[in-house]
Design an enzyme around this catalytic site. Structure first.
Site, short mmCIF file in Angstrom:
data_model
loop_
_atom_site.label_atom_id
_atom_site.label_comp_id
_atom_site.label_asym_id
_atom_site.label_seq_id
_atom_site.Cartn_x
_atom_site.Cartn_y
_atom_site.Cartn_z
N CYS A 137 0.79 -1.24 0.00
CA CYS A 137 0.00 0.00 0.00
C CYS A 137 0.82 1.29 0.00
O CYS A 137 0.46 2.23 -0.72
CB CYS A 137 -1.03 -0.01 1.12
SG CYS A 137 -0.64 -0.96 2.56
N ARG A 196 6.71 -11.70 5.01
CA ARG A 196 6.34 -11.50 6.40
C ARG A 196 6.92 -12.63 7.25
O ARG A 196 6.82 -13.79 6.87
CB ARG A 196 4.81 -11.45 6.55
CG ARG A 196 4.17 -10.32 5.75
CD ARG A 196 2.66 -10.35 5.83
NE ARG A 196 2.10 -9.37 4.90
CZ ARG A 196 0.79 -9.25 4.65
NH1 ARG A 196 -0.07 -10.05 5.26
NH2 ARG A 196 0.36 -8.34 3.80
N GLN A 233 0.46 -11.01 -3.71
CA GLN A 233 -0.94 -10.61 -3.55
C GLN A 233 -1.48 -10.02 -4.85
O GLN A 233 -0.75 -9.31 -5.56
CB GLN A 233 -1.07 -9.56 -2.45
CG GLN A 233 -0.70 -10.05 -1.06
CD GLN A 233 -0.75 -8.92 -0.06
OE1 GLN A 233 -0.07 -7.91 -0.22
NE2 GLN A 233 -1.54 -9.08 0.98
N ASP A 293 -3.05 -7.37 -5.37
CA ASP A 293 -3.30 -6.21 -4.52
C ASP A 293 -3.75 -5.01 -5.35
O ASP A 293 -3.16 -4.73 -6.40
CB ASP A 293 -2.01 -5.87 -3.77
CG ASP A 293 -2.26 -5.30 -2.39
OD1 ASP A 293 -3.44 -5.14 -2.03
OD2 ASP A 293 -1.28 -5.03 -1.68
N HIS A 328 -5.43 -0.81 -4.86
CA HIS A 328 -5.88 0.30 -4.01
C HIS A 328 -6.64 1.28 -4.88
O HIS A 328 -6.19 1.65 -5.96
CB HIS A 328 -4.68 0.96 -3.33
CG HIS A 328 -4.00 0.03 -2.37
ND1 HIS A 328 -3.01 -0.84 -2.78
CD2 HIS A 328 -4.19 -0.20 -1.05
CE1 HIS A 328 -2.61 -1.56 -1.74
NE2 HIS A 328 -3.31 -1.19 -0.68
N LYS A 377 -14.65 -3.28 7.00
CA LYS A 377 -14.27 -4.09 5.84
C LYS A 377 -15.32 -5.16 5.55
O LYS A 377 -16.15 -5.50 6.39
CB LYS A 377 -12.93 -4.76 6.08
CG LYS A 377 -12.92 -5.79 7.21
CD LYS A 377 -11.61 -6.56 7.28
CE LYS A 377 -11.62 -7.55 8.43
NZ LYS A 377 -10.46 -8.46 8.40
N HIS A 418 -8.52 -0.60 0.21
CA HIS A 418 -7.58 -1.71 -0.02
C HIS A 418 -8.42 -2.90 -0.44
O HIS A 418 -9.45 -3.17 0.18
CB HIS A 418 -6.84 -2.12 1.25
CG HIS A 418 -6.11 -1.04 1.96
ND1 HIS A 418 -4.74 -0.99 2.02
CD2 HIS A 418 -6.55 0.02 2.67
CE1 HIS A 418 -4.37 0.04 2.74
NE2 HIS A 418 -5.44 0.67 3.16
#
Length: 643
Positions: free
Chosen positions: A330, A359, A377, A379, A381, A465, A511
Site C-alpha cells: 500500500c 512477512r 498478492q 493487490d 488500491h 471491511k 484496499h
C-alpha cells in the site's frame, strides 16, 4: 426490565440479579451476549442491561465457546493421565480446538491419544460445573507457581491487567478470559484427531511443546460428517498433491521455512492465473503498476507498519541506513497517487499490482502454501471521493464474483466487520465517516443480492471491511477476499485531491485483495479440484500417446499442430504397455489423451480419452479442437474464434 432472546427467537423478560441459565432450557443455549458483550451462560443478569441474546452452536460465538470448553476438557484429561505435563495454551480454532503441553521431551503416541479421548468422555459424563473466579494477577501467579505451571506464570507476568479470570472444573483450574459452557456435560460428541510438535509461542528459540488437536459437536451426525470430510481433505492436501504432480516444492531445510519454489508445471498454472488477472483488471478500469521489494524504513514509519508490525518484518541495514523488505504494497501505491496533484475529475484511480511481499510468520503457524513467509498478492488500491464510494465498492464486489465463478466457486459467505459503537474512541475517523463507510459496504452488498453477517467490533481501528468466504467442493469455508476501507493512511500520507470548489480534500482509500495471496489461492484451488484442474488451467491440457514407435511420426505431427494452435500439449515417448501409459496419464491428471495407432493413422483421426469419462471414440483433430476449444481458453477469451 431486560429482555432475553432465545436462539429460537422467543423473547422473555428477566430479573436483574437472576442467572441467565435459569431461563434457558438445557441444550438450547451455550453462551450469552449482554448488550453486545459475551458472558458465561451461568452469569447473573447485570443491573442496567437492556438486551441479552442467548447463542447456540449455530452462531460463531456459540461454536467458539463450545470448542474452547472442549480444549479445557482435553487439558484436564491430559493432566489426569500425565500429571507432570505442563500447560501451554488451548484455544478454539477455525474448526475445533487444540491444547499444547510441555511433556519434558516425550511425544504423544496413538495409544496416548486414545486414552486421552476416553478420559475426556469420562469428564463429560461427570458433568462437572465450570466456575469462573476473578483474582488479582499476583494471586494467580502465586497459585500457578505452586502448581508448577511455568507457562501460565510467564503469561501472567506479561499481562497488564490487575485482575484476571480463572475457570475451574473439578480439580482442574486454568487461566482464561472465557466465556465457557456451564458444565462439561454440555459437550456431547468428541474426537481427538492428532498431535504435533510446536514451539512455545511459535518461536523456534523456545521449548518444544506437544500440541493435541480435537473436534467436538452437539450431534453425532455432525461429527460423522466432519470426519468424513476430513478424510476427503487428507486425500486433497495440497502439500501432498502438489509435489506428487511436480507443481512446487518447499525445501525448508535448504532455503528456510515458508518459501516456495515453483516447478515448470506449477509455474505454468501460476502464469495462466496471473495473466488472466492482469487482463481482467485492465478491462475493469485498473492501471497496472510495479513497486520495489525493499525501501528505507522511514516509509514504514510514516505508514505505521514499523511501529505496529515490526516483529513480522525483515529489517536490515546497508550503508548505515535501515531498510525493510516490504510486508505490504500500500505505501508504494500511495506514492504513485502522490506523484502529482490530483483533481476530483481523475477519481476514482485504481492501481493494481501482483506484489510479492515477505512477512516473518512464526514457524509454528506456517502451513504449506496456505500460510507462507513469501507470497504474491493480487493487490489493488482505489482512491476515490466519498460520493463515489458505494459505487466503487459495488464494482469490486461484482469483480470478485466474476473472478470466483471463473475459477469454479459458486457459494460464498460474507461478513462485514464494523466498529464498536460503545468505544468510538478506539477508532480513527469521525462517527460520520464510519456510518457513511459502513452504510456504503452494506448497500453495495444488498444491491448485489448478498446476505451478510455483521461482526460488530471486529473492524480494524482504521476502517470497516467486507470479508468474503468461499465454500469449496467438500464444504470447507476459506477466508479469501477482503475489501477494506482506510481512514488512517490517507491522513498519514496526506492523500488529497482538489474538489470542484477548489478546496483540498482527503481521498477515500479502499484496499482490496480478491484472491488474496496467489500461493494460498493456488493451494485452495489444488484442494478444491483434488489436482484435477479445469481444462483452461491444466498445465498439460492434452497428451499425445502413440501406440508404438511406428506411430511416432504421426503423433509428432499432431503435437505440432496442437502447439501451433496454442494448446498446452506433450508427447508420451515412454516404453511400456498402452494400458500402463494411459494409467500414467490419468495419475498425472492430464484432462485429455489422444491415442494414435494404425487405425488413426490410416483414417486421419485421433482416439480421444477424457479423464473421468474414459474413451470418447475417434474424431478428426479439427472436430476435437472444435469440441474442446472454448474450455481450453481462459473465461475472458472464450469469445475468440479459433484460427
Amino acid at each position: 426490565m431486560p429482555k432475553l432472546i432465545l436462539p429460537d427467537g422467543k423473547v422473555l423478560t428477566v430479573e436483574p440479579g437472576s442467572r441467565i441459565i435459569d431461563y434457558v432450557p438445557r441444550g438450547k443455549g451455550l453462551v450469552a451476549k449482554v448488550d453486545g458483550r459475551l458472558v458465561d451462560l451461568s452469569s447473573e443478569v447485570p443491573e442496567g442491561a437492556s438486551e441479552i441474546k442467548v447463542l447456540d452452536f449455530n452462531s460463531p460465538e456459540g461454536r467458539e465457546t463450545y470448542w474452547h470448553t472442549s480444549s479445557h476438557i482435553l487439558a484436564q484429561a491430559v493432566k489426569r493421565l500425565f500429571p507432570r505435563a505442563k500447560l501451554g495454551i488451548g484455544p478454539a480454532i477455525e474448526e475445533g480446538f487444540f491444547y499444547e503441553f510441555d511433556m519434558e521431551g516425550r511425544s504423544f503416541t496413538p495409544d496416548d491419544l486414545q486414552r486421552i479421548e476416553d478420559e475426556m468422555r469420562r469428564i463429560i459424563k461427570e458433568d462437572l460445573l465450570i466456575i469462573r473466579k476473578e483474582v488479582s494477577r499476583q494471586e494467580a501467579i502465586e497459585l500457578f507457581s505452586k502448581m508448577g505451571e511455568v507457562y501460565k506464570v510467564e503469561l501472567l507476568q506479561e499481562m497488564q491487567e490487575p485482575v484476571v479470570s480463572l475457570y475451574q472444573q473439578g480439580e482442574f483450574v486454568d487461566l482464561c478470559r472465557g466465556p465457557h459452557l456451564p458444565s462439561t456435560g454440555y459437550v456431547k460428541h468428541i474426537k481427538v484427531l492428532y498431535s504435533s510438535s510446536s514451539y512455545w509461542k511459535g518461536d523456534e528459540r523456545n521449548p518444544v511443546m506437544q500440541r493435541v488437536y480435537g473436534i467436538s459437536f452437539p450431534e453425532k451426525e455432525m461429527l460423522d460428517q466432519y470426519l468424513k470430510r476430513r478424510e476427503e481433505a487428507k486425500k486433497r492436501d495440497h502439500r501432498v498433491v502438489g509435489p506428487q504432480l511436480d507443481l512446487f516444492s518447499m525445501p525448508s531445510e535448504v532455503i528456510g521455512p515458508g518459501l516456495v519454489i515453483w516447478h515448470p508445471k506449477g509455474a505454468r498454472i501460476r502464469r495462466i492465473i496471473e495473466d488472466f488477472l492482469v487482463r481482467v483488471h485492465l478491462k475493469w478500469g485498473y492501471e497496472l503498476i510495479y513497486s520495489p521489494h525493499i525501501a528505507y524504513t522511514n516509509l514504514w514509519k510514516i505508514s505505521g507498519h514499523l511501529n505496529y508490525y515490526r516483529e513480522f518484518m525483515y529489517v536490515f541495514e546497508k550503508d548505515g541506513i535501515e531498510h525493510a523488505v516490504k510486508p505490504m504494497n500500500c505505501p508504494f501505491h500511495i506514492l504513485v497517487y502522490k506523484s502529482k496533484k490530483r483533481s476530483y475529475r481523475e477519481l476514482p484511480l485504481r492501481f493494481f499490482e501482483l506484489g510479492t511481499v515477505y512477512r516473518f510468520e512464526r514457524s509454528g503457524v506456517l502451513h504449506g502454501l496456505l500460510r507462507a513467509r513469501g507470497f504474491t498478492q493480487d493487490d489493488a488500491h482505489i482512491f476515490t471521493t466519498p460520493e463515489k464510494l458505494e459505487e466503487e465498492i459495488s464494482k469490486v464486489i461484482e469483480l470478485d464474483e466474476y473472478l470466483m465463478k471463473s475459477f469454479g466457486f459458486d457459494e460464498f459467505k460474507v461478513e462485514i466487520s464494523t466498529w464498536d459503537p460503545n468505544h468510538p474512541e478506539e477508532y480513527m475517523g469521525s462517527e460520520e465517516d464510519w456510518h457513511r463507510a459502513q452504510s456504503a459496504l452494506e448497500e453495495a452488498l444488498k444491491k448485489r443480492g448478498y446476505s451478510y453477517e455483521v461482526m460488530e467490533g471486529e473492524a480494524a481501528f482504521y476502517g470497516p471491511k467486507i470479508d468474503v468466504k468461499l465454500v469449496d467442493s467438500i464444504g470447507r469455508e476459506w477466508q479469501l477476499s477482503t475489501i477494506q476501507l482506510d481512514f488512517n493512511l490517507p491522513k498519514r500520507f496526506n492523500v488529497t485531491y482538489v474538489d470542484a470548489d477548489g478546496s483540498e480534500k482527503t481521498a477515500v482509500m479502499i484496499h482490496r485483495a480478491l484472491l488474496g495471496s496467489i500461493e494460498r489461492f493456488f493451494g485452495i484451488l489444488l484442494e478444491h479440484y483434488a489436482g484435477n484442474f479445469p481444462l483452461w488451467l491444466a498445465p498439460i491440457q492434452v497428451r499425445v500417446l502413440p501406440v508404438s514407435e511406428r506411430h511416432l511420426a504421426k503423433a509428432q505431427e499432431v503435437l505440432n499442430e496442437l502447439v501451433r494452435k496454442g494448446v498446452r500439449a506433450d508427447l508420451d515417448v515412454e516404453s511400456g504397455t498402452l494400458g500402463y501409459r494411459i494409467r500414467e496419464s490419468e495419475l498425472q491428471k492430464i484432462p485429455l489423451t489422444l491415442i494414435i495407432g494404425d487405425k488413426e493413422v490410416s483414417s486421419g483421426t485421433v482416439s480421444v480419452r477424457q479423464k473421468g469419462k474414459g474413451n470418447l471414440g475417434s474424431m478428426t483433430l479439427e472436430e476435437f479442437l472444435k469440441r474442446y476449444w472454448e474450455e481450453m481458453l481462459p473465461p475472458d477469451q472464450r469469445s475468440e474464434v479459433l484460427s
